[in-house]
Design an enzyme around this catalytic site. Structure first.
Site, PDB file in Angstrom:
ATOM      1  N   ALA A 214       6.284  12.936  22.091  1.00 54.85           N
ATOM      2  CA  ALA A 214       6.279  12.928  20.827  1.00 54.85           C
ATOM      3  C   ALA A 214       5.495  12.026  19.758  1.00 54.85           C
ATOM      4  O   ALA A 214       4.567  12.227  18.943  1.00 54.85           O
ATOM      5  CB  ALA A 214       7.583  12.883  20.078  1.00 54.85           C
ATOM      6  N   TYR A 215       5.302  10.877  20.782  1.00 53.95           N
ATOM      7  CA  TYR A 215       4.495   9.621  20.142  1.00 53.95           C
ATOM      8  C   TYR A 215       2.994   9.994  20.227  1.00 53.95           C
ATOM      9  O   TYR A 215       2.402   9.775  19.037  1.00 53.95           O
ATOM     10  CB  TYR A 215       4.715   8.489  20.811  1.00 53.95           C
ATOM     11  CG  TYR A 215       4.242   7.207  20.323  1.00 53.95           C
ATOM     12  CD1 TYR A 215       4.131   6.629  19.104  1.00 53.95           C
ATOM     13  CD2 TYR A 215       3.275   6.578  21.134  1.00 53.95           C
ATOM     14  CE1 TYR A 215       3.678   5.472  18.709  1.00 53.95           C
ATOM     15  CE2 TYR A 215       2.634   5.050  20.787  1.00 53.95           C
ATOM     16  CZ  TYR A 215       2.820   4.862  19.673  1.00 53.95           C
ATOM     17  OH  TYR A 215       2.121   3.711  19.262  1.00 53.95           O
TER      18      TYR A 215
END
Length: 244
Positions: free
Chosen positions: A151-152
């Site tokens: 996600a990052y």
């Protein structure tokens, strides 16, 4: 004597952002230290700059809130007369395997890292004086593709793509737009939750065999913000000691 150049640094109260703010101040910039919640930490940065003979103010803003960001830019222009450099160092990190990802965490990452970068960059594109510099922050993990960072890195991949488009959109104004992508860097954000063995292993990955420091990254930003770095434009600069 030429007018003093002015830098706005979001996320400037701690970690890499703090190092960027103090480094730019040492290079002669007047600095606006942007922060979201850490008012006392931001005040410490301002005190450090002014104690050294520099000029700085703190400005509170959630980078995803366009009205708050506009007010921060207003404060910079009111106090110092204009803006030459904007560094968007505010960011959020959340780790999870994609299969187990809490979508609320994904939305929070999106709000700060993607929307926050867009909001800050949009205001910068409108306000930075011709000949200035806009710098966003990505991560070298976009290239490393480490598990749990899905996600990052998705959010930072979006930052990189937007940065390169903005560089082309500002043709004719002599404004450079680049992303700086640190590798593993010894900040509170990075070290949180990692045991000593993990930290030592990651420190050995680059050929230079150490973690980066906030000052390492700040020096890259200061170079890009200087006349010497002005021929670098529309790039992602991976500041990671050779890890990728």
């Amino acid at each position: 004597m030429s007018a003093q150049r002015v830098a706005v640094v979001t996320g400037g109260s701690r970690g890499i952002g703090r190092a960027i703010a103090t480094t730019l101040a040492a290079r002669g910039f007047a600095v606006v230290v942007g922060y979201q919640g850490a008012a006392s930490a931001a005040a410490e940065v301002v005190d450090a700059v002014t104690s050294a003979g520099g000029r700085a103010i703190a400005a509170q803003a959630d980078v995803a809130d366009e009205n708050a960001v506009a007010a921060m830019f207003d404060a910079a222009e009111k106090e110092f007369g204009g803006i030459d450099v904007v560094v968007n160092s505010a960011g959020r990190l959340s780790l999870s395997p994609i299969a187990d990802l809490d979508l609320d965490d994904l939305d929070a990452l999106h709000r700060t890292n993607i929307r926050g970068t867009f909001v800050t960059a949009r205001e910068a594109a409108r306000r930075v004086r011709d000949g200035g510099t806009i710098i966003t922050m990505s991560t070298s993990i976009v290239g490393l593709q480490l598990p749990t960072y899905g996600a990052y890195v998705a959010s930072k991949g979006a930052v990189e793509a937007m940065t390169l488009v903005l560089a082309r959109e500002l043709r004719g104004r002599q404004i450079t737009v680049n992303a700086v992508a640190p590798g593993p860097t010894a900040t509170e954000l990075f070290l949180d939750g990692k045991d000593e063995t993990t930290v030592e292993r990651m420190a050995k990955q680059p050929p230079l065999e150490r973690l980066g420091t906030p000052e390492d990254i700040a020096e890259v930003v200061a170079f890009l913000a200087s006349p010497a770095g002005h021929w670098i434009n529309g790039q992602v600069v991976r500041a990671n000691g050779g890890i990728v």
